[in-house]
Motif scaffolding. Structure first.
Motif, PDB file in Angstrom:
ATOM      1  N   TRP A 132       1.027  -1.305  -0.012  1.00 39.50           N
ATOM      2  CA  TRP A 132       0.297   0.013   0.098  1.00 39.50           C
ATOM      3  C   TRP A 132       0.992   1.195   0.139  1.00 39.50           C
ATOM      4  CZ3 TRP A 132      -2.515   4.237   3.346  1.00 39.50           C
ATOM      5  CH2 TRP A 132      -3.441   4.530   2.521  1.00 39.50           C
ATOM      6  N   LEU A 133       1.917   1.312   0.874  1.00 44.33           N
ATOM      7  CA  LEU A 133       2.694   2.518   0.874  1.00 44.33           C
ATOM      8  C   LEU A 133       3.477   2.249  -0.362  1.00 44.33           C
ATOM      9  CD1 LEU A 133       3.617   2.663   4.521  1.00 44.33           C
ATOM     10  CD2 LEU A 133       1.920   4.485   3.197  1.00 44.33           C
ATOM     11  N   GLY A 134       3.967   1.559  -0.705  1.00 45.86           N
ATOM     12  CA  GLY A 134       5.202   1.063  -2.333  1.00 45.86           C
ATOM     13  C   GLY A 134       3.932   1.390  -3.068  1.00 45.86           C
ATOM     14  N   GLU A 135       4.892   0.727  -4.260  1.00 45.25           N
ATOM     15  CA  GLU A 135       4.094   0.918  -5.851  1.00 45.25           C
ATOM     16  C   GLU A 135       3.570  -0.232  -6.037  1.00 45.25           C
ATOM     17  OE1 GLU A 135       6.924   1.442  -8.429  1.00 45.25           O
ATOM     18  OE2 GLU A 135       8.308   3.096  -6.822  1.00 45.25           O
ATOM     19  N   GLY A 136       2.804  -0.768  -5.025  1.00 58.12           N
ATOM     20  CA  GLY A 136       2.225  -2.343  -5.292  1.00 58.12           C
ATOM     21  C   GLY A 136       3.244  -3.205  -5.510  1.00 58.12           C
ATOM     22  N   VAL A 137       2.234  -4.133  -6.211  1.00 54.39           N
ATOM     23  CA  VAL A 137       3.160  -6.050  -5.860  1.00 54.39           C
ATOM     24  C   VAL A 137       4.138  -5.219  -7.108  1.00 54.39           C
ATOM     25  CG1 VAL A 137       2.734  -7.407  -8.213  1.00 54.39           C
ATOM     26  CG2 VAL A 137       1.915  -7.892  -6.017  1.00 54.39           C
ATOM     27  N   ASN A 138       3.737  -4.227  -8.593  1.00 52.84           N
ATOM     28  CA  ASN A 138       5.065  -4.273  -9.351  1.00 52.84           C
ATOM     29  C   ASN A 138       6.263  -3.365  -8.698  1.00 52.84           C
ATOM     30  OD1 ASN A 138       2.901  -4.588 -10.969  1.00 52.84           O
ATOM     31  ND2 ASN A 138       2.332  -3.135 -11.387  1.00 52.84           N
ATOM     32  N   GLY A 139       6.066  -3.063  -7.450  1.00 54.50           N
ATOM     33  CA  GLY A 139       7.622  -1.832  -7.459  1.00 54.50           C
ATOM     34  C   GLY A 139       8.582  -3.031  -6.022  1.00 54.50           C
ATOM     35  N   ILE A 140       7.957  -4.368  -6.366  1.00 53.73           N
ATOM     36  CA  ILE A 140       8.534  -5.675  -4.998  1.00 53.73           C
ATOM     37  C   ILE A 140      10.028  -6.390  -6.250  1.00 53.73           C
ATOM     38  CG2 ILE A 140       8.619  -7.452  -3.525  1.00 53.73           C
ATOM     39  CD1 ILE A 140       5.842  -6.359  -3.092  1.00 53.73           C
ATOM     40  N   ASP A 141      10.885  -6.056  -5.781  1.00 53.49           N
ATOM     41  CA  ASP A 141      11.877  -6.910  -6.780  1.00 53.49           C
ATOM     42  C   ASP A 141      13.056  -6.664  -5.500  1.00 53.49           C
ATOM     43  OD1 ASP A 141      13.188  -4.396  -6.621  1.00 53.49           O
ATOM     44  OD2 ASP A 141      12.882  -3.688  -8.793  1.00 53.49           O
ATOM     45  N   PHE A 142      14.402  -7.251  -6.343  1.00 52.46           N
ATOM     46  CA  PHE A 142      15.278  -7.940  -6.136  1.00 52.46           C
ATOM     47  C   PHE A 142      16.034  -6.343  -5.052  1.00 52.46           C
ATOM     48  CE2 PHE A 142      20.006  -8.657  -5.946  1.00 52.46           C
ATOM     49  CZ  PHE A 142      20.318  -9.750  -5.835  1.00 52.46           C
ATOM     50  N   ALA A 143      15.964  -5.300  -5.478  1.00 52.22           N
ATOM     51  CA  ALA A 143      15.795  -4.360  -5.698  1.00 52.22           C
ATOM     52  C   ALA A 143      15.248  -3.802  -3.891  1.00 52.22           C
ATOM     53  CB  ALA A 143      15.930  -3.315  -6.364  1.00 52.22           C
ATOM     54  N   PHE A 144      14.246  -4.428  -3.710  1.00 56.79           N
ATOM     55  CA  PHE A 144      13.004  -3.350  -3.046  1.00 56.79           C
ATOM     56  C   PHE A 144      13.664  -4.363  -1.884  1.00 56.79           C
ATOM     57  CE2 PHE A 144       9.382  -4.065  -0.448  1.00 56.79           C
ATOM     58  CZ  PHE A 144       8.940  -3.142  -0.260  1.00 56.79           C
ATOM     59  N   VAL A 145      13.641  -6.180  -1.723  1.00 51.94           N
ATOM     60  CA  VAL A 145      13.802  -6.673  -1.180  1.00 51.94           C
ATOM     61  C   VAL A 145      15.412  -6.537  -0.277  1.00 51.94           C
ATOM     62  CG1 VAL A 145      14.354  -8.764   0.072  1.00 51.94           C
ATOM     63  CG2 VAL A 145      12.403  -8.589  -2.017  1.00 51.94           C
ATOM     64  N   GLY A 146      16.673  -6.148  -0.912  1.00 53.06           N
ATOM     65  CA  GLY A 146      17.919  -5.736  -0.829  1.00 53.06           C
ATOM     66  C   GLY A 146      17.287  -4.207  -0.132  1.00 53.06           C
ATOM     67  N   GLY A 147      17.409  -3.511  -0.231  1.00 56.39           N
ATOM     68  CA  GLY A 147      17.215  -2.407   0.961  1.00 56.39           C
ATOM     69  C   GLY A 147      16.119  -2.603   1.747  1.00 56.39           C
ATOM     70  N   LYS A 148      15.487  -3.122   1.765  1.00 53.69           N
ATOM     71  CA  LYS A 148      14.465  -3.218   3.112  1.00 53.69           C
ATOM     72  C   LYS A 148      15.761  -4.899   3.903  1.00 53.69           C
ATOM     73  CE  LYS A 148      10.429  -5.408   4.933  1.00 53.69           C
ATOM     74  NZ  LYS A 148       9.465  -5.915   3.951  1.00 53.69           N
ATOM     75  N   TRP A 149      16.222  -5.616   3.520  1.00 51.98           N
ATOM     76  CA  TRP A 149      16.802  -6.163   4.276  1.00 51.98           C
ATOM     77  C   TRP A 149      18.624  -5.390   4.671  1.00 51.98           C
ATOM     78  CZ3 TRP A 149      16.117 -11.687   3.006  1.00 51.98           C
ATOM     79  CH2 TRP A 149      14.855 -11.887   3.086  1.00 51.98           C
ATOM     80  N   ALA A 150      18.556  -4.182   4.431  1.00 42.55           N
ATOM     81  CA  ALA A 150      19.686  -3.221   5.077  1.00 42.55           C
ATOM     82  C   ALA A 150      19.356  -3.135   6.223  1.00 42.55           C
ATOM     83  CB  ALA A 150      20.124  -2.466   3.540  1.00 42.55           C
ATOM     84  N   SER A 151      18.397  -2.899   6.639  1.00 42.13           N
ATOM     85  CA  SER A 151      17.846  -1.908   7.672  1.00 42.13           C
ATOM     86  C   SER A 151      17.649  -3.427   9.222  1.00 42.13           C
ATOM     87  CB  SER A 151      16.015  -1.449   7.709  1.00 42.13           C
ATOM     88  OG  SER A 151      15.733  -1.464   8.760  1.00 42.13           O
ATOM     89  N   PRO A 152      18.147  -3.582  10.206  1.00 36.16           N
ATOM     90  CA  PRO A 152      17.850  -3.777  10.973  1.00 36.16           C
ATOM     91  C   PRO A 152      16.283  -4.306  11.615  1.00 36.16           C
ATOM     92  CG  PRO A 152      19.822  -3.134  11.800  1.00 36.16           C
ATOM     93  CD  PRO A 152      18.916  -2.074  10.010  1.00 36.16           C
ATOM     94  N   PHE A 153      15.725  -3.535  11.459  1.00 38.83           N
ATOM     95  CA  PHE A 153      14.194  -3.311  11.370  1.00 38.83           C
ATOM     96  C   PHE A 153      13.540  -4.209  10.800  1.00 38.83           C
ATOM     97  CE2 PHE A 153       9.965  -1.955  10.873  1.00 38.83           C
ATOM     98  CZ  PHE A 153       9.278  -1.717  12.588  1.00 38.83           C
ATOM     99  N   TRP A 154      13.861  -4.578   9.004  1.00 40.95           N
ATOM    100  CA  TRP A 154      13.298  -5.191   8.730  1.00 40.95           C
ATOM    101  C   TRP A 154      13.935  -6.581   8.543  1.00 40.95           C
ATOM    102  CZ3 TRP A 154       8.591  -3.940   7.462  1.00 40.95           C
ATOM    103  CH2 TRP A 154       8.119  -2.368   7.689  1.00 40.95           C
ATOM    104  N   GLN A 155      15.035  -6.332   9.287  1.00 40.15           N
ATOM    105  CA  GLN A 155      15.433  -7.927   8.979  1.00 40.15           C
ATOM    106  C   GLN A 155      14.503  -8.606  10.476  1.00 40.15           C
ATOM    107  OE1 GLN A 155      19.618  -7.254   9.982  1.00 40.15           O
ATOM    108  NE2 GLN A 155      19.917  -7.905   7.749  1.00 40.15           N
ATOM    109  N   VAL A 156      14.583  -8.041  11.282  1.00 39.08           N
ATOM    110  CA  VAL A 156      13.718  -8.537  12.556  1.00 39.08           C
ATOM    111  C   VAL A 156      12.855  -8.733  12.524  1.00 39.08           C
ATOM    112  CG1 VAL A 156      13.227  -7.969  14.935  1.00 39.08           C
ATOM    113  CG2 VAL A 156      16.069  -7.833  14.291  1.00 39.08           C
ATOM    114  N   TRP A 157      11.817  -8.137  11.600  1.00 40.99           N
ATOM    115  CA  TRP A 157      10.382  -8.294  11.796  1.00 40.99           C
ATOM    116  C   TRP A 157      10.096  -9.395  10.936  1.00 40.99           C
ATOM    117  CZ3 TRP A 157       6.531  -4.489  12.559  1.00 40.99           C
ATOM    118  CH2 TRP A 157       5.469  -4.499  11.813  1.00 40.99           C
ATOM    119  N   ASP A 158      11.095  -9.054   9.376  1.00 37.67           N
ATOM    120  CA  ASP A 158      10.809 -10.445   8.693  1.00 37.67           C
ATOM    121  C   ASP A 158      11.054 -12.260   9.738  1.00 37.67           C
ATOM    122  OD1 ASP A 158       9.793  -9.022   6.856  1.00 37.67           O
ATOM    123  OD2 ASP A 158      11.794  -9.273   5.176  1.00 37.67           O
ATOM    124  N   LEU A 159      11.850 -12.018  10.427  1.00 36.48           N
ATOM    125  CA  LEU A 159      11.813 -13.085  10.843  1.00 36.48           C
ATOM    126  C   LEU A 159      11.894 -13.761  12.333  1.00 36.48           C
ATOM    127  CD1 LEU A 159      15.222 -14.449  11.574  1.00 36.48           C
ATOM    128  CD2 LEU A 159      15.218 -12.863  14.098  1.00 36.48           C
TER     129      LEU A 159
END
Length: 152
Positions: A54-81
């Motif tokens: 909802w906040l991003g570009e929807g399904v079209n905005g999720i790609d390798f770069a999106f995940v790489g950028g998210k997992w650069a943050s410890p917050f999102w690593q812990v969230w996904d963990l």
């Protein structure tokens, strides 16, 4: 003829008598874990969907770069963990309950639960390793194989 009452069925007006079991009640803790983890999973999953879709570009905005950028943050690593661990332990506990309910043969029950525990542990370990060792731009990799955000 007089009606006889079965000794196996207690009189409904009598108070509940404890079985005398002492110590930790594993099934009660399992039941409690399912309720607490279920509530936490709803919060984590809907938060994940809200941010990613909802906040991003929807399904079209999720790609390798999106995940790489998210997992650069410890917050999102812990969230996904937390999503990974709670989801696997919650699901594994539910399947364990189903195995206990439907597998009548003790050998089969032991085998199925052993396979289940093995699958959950392997998936938790591999998923945790992926989340914490993910590097979208590994040093020494062929530049033509790297995503565009790594070269620049």
């Amino acid at each position: 003829m007089s009606a006889q009452s079965s000794p196996a069925i207690p009189d409904p007006t009598t108070r509940y008598a404890r079985t005398g079991q002492r110590g930790i009640n594993a099934e009660m803790l399992s039941w409690l874990f399912m309720r607490i983890s279920g509530v936490l999973l709803v919060i984590l999953v809907f938060g994940h969907l809200f941010v990613n879709l909802w906040l991003g570009e929807g399904v079209n905005g999720i790609d390798f770069a999106f995940v790489g950028g998210k997992w650069a943050s410890p917050f999102w690593q812990v969230w996904d963990l937390l999503m990974l661990w709670l989801g696997l332990f919650h699901g594994g506990n539910g399947v364990r309950t189903i195995i206990n309910d439907y597998a009548r043969n003790p050998t089969l029950r032991l085998t199925l639960k052993g396979l289940l525990y093995f699958a959950v542990v392997v998936t938790v370990v591999l998923g945790t390793l992926v989340i914490f060792t993910f590097d979208p731009c590994p040093v020494g990799a062929e530049p033509s194989l790297l995503p565009s955000f790594c070269t620049g």
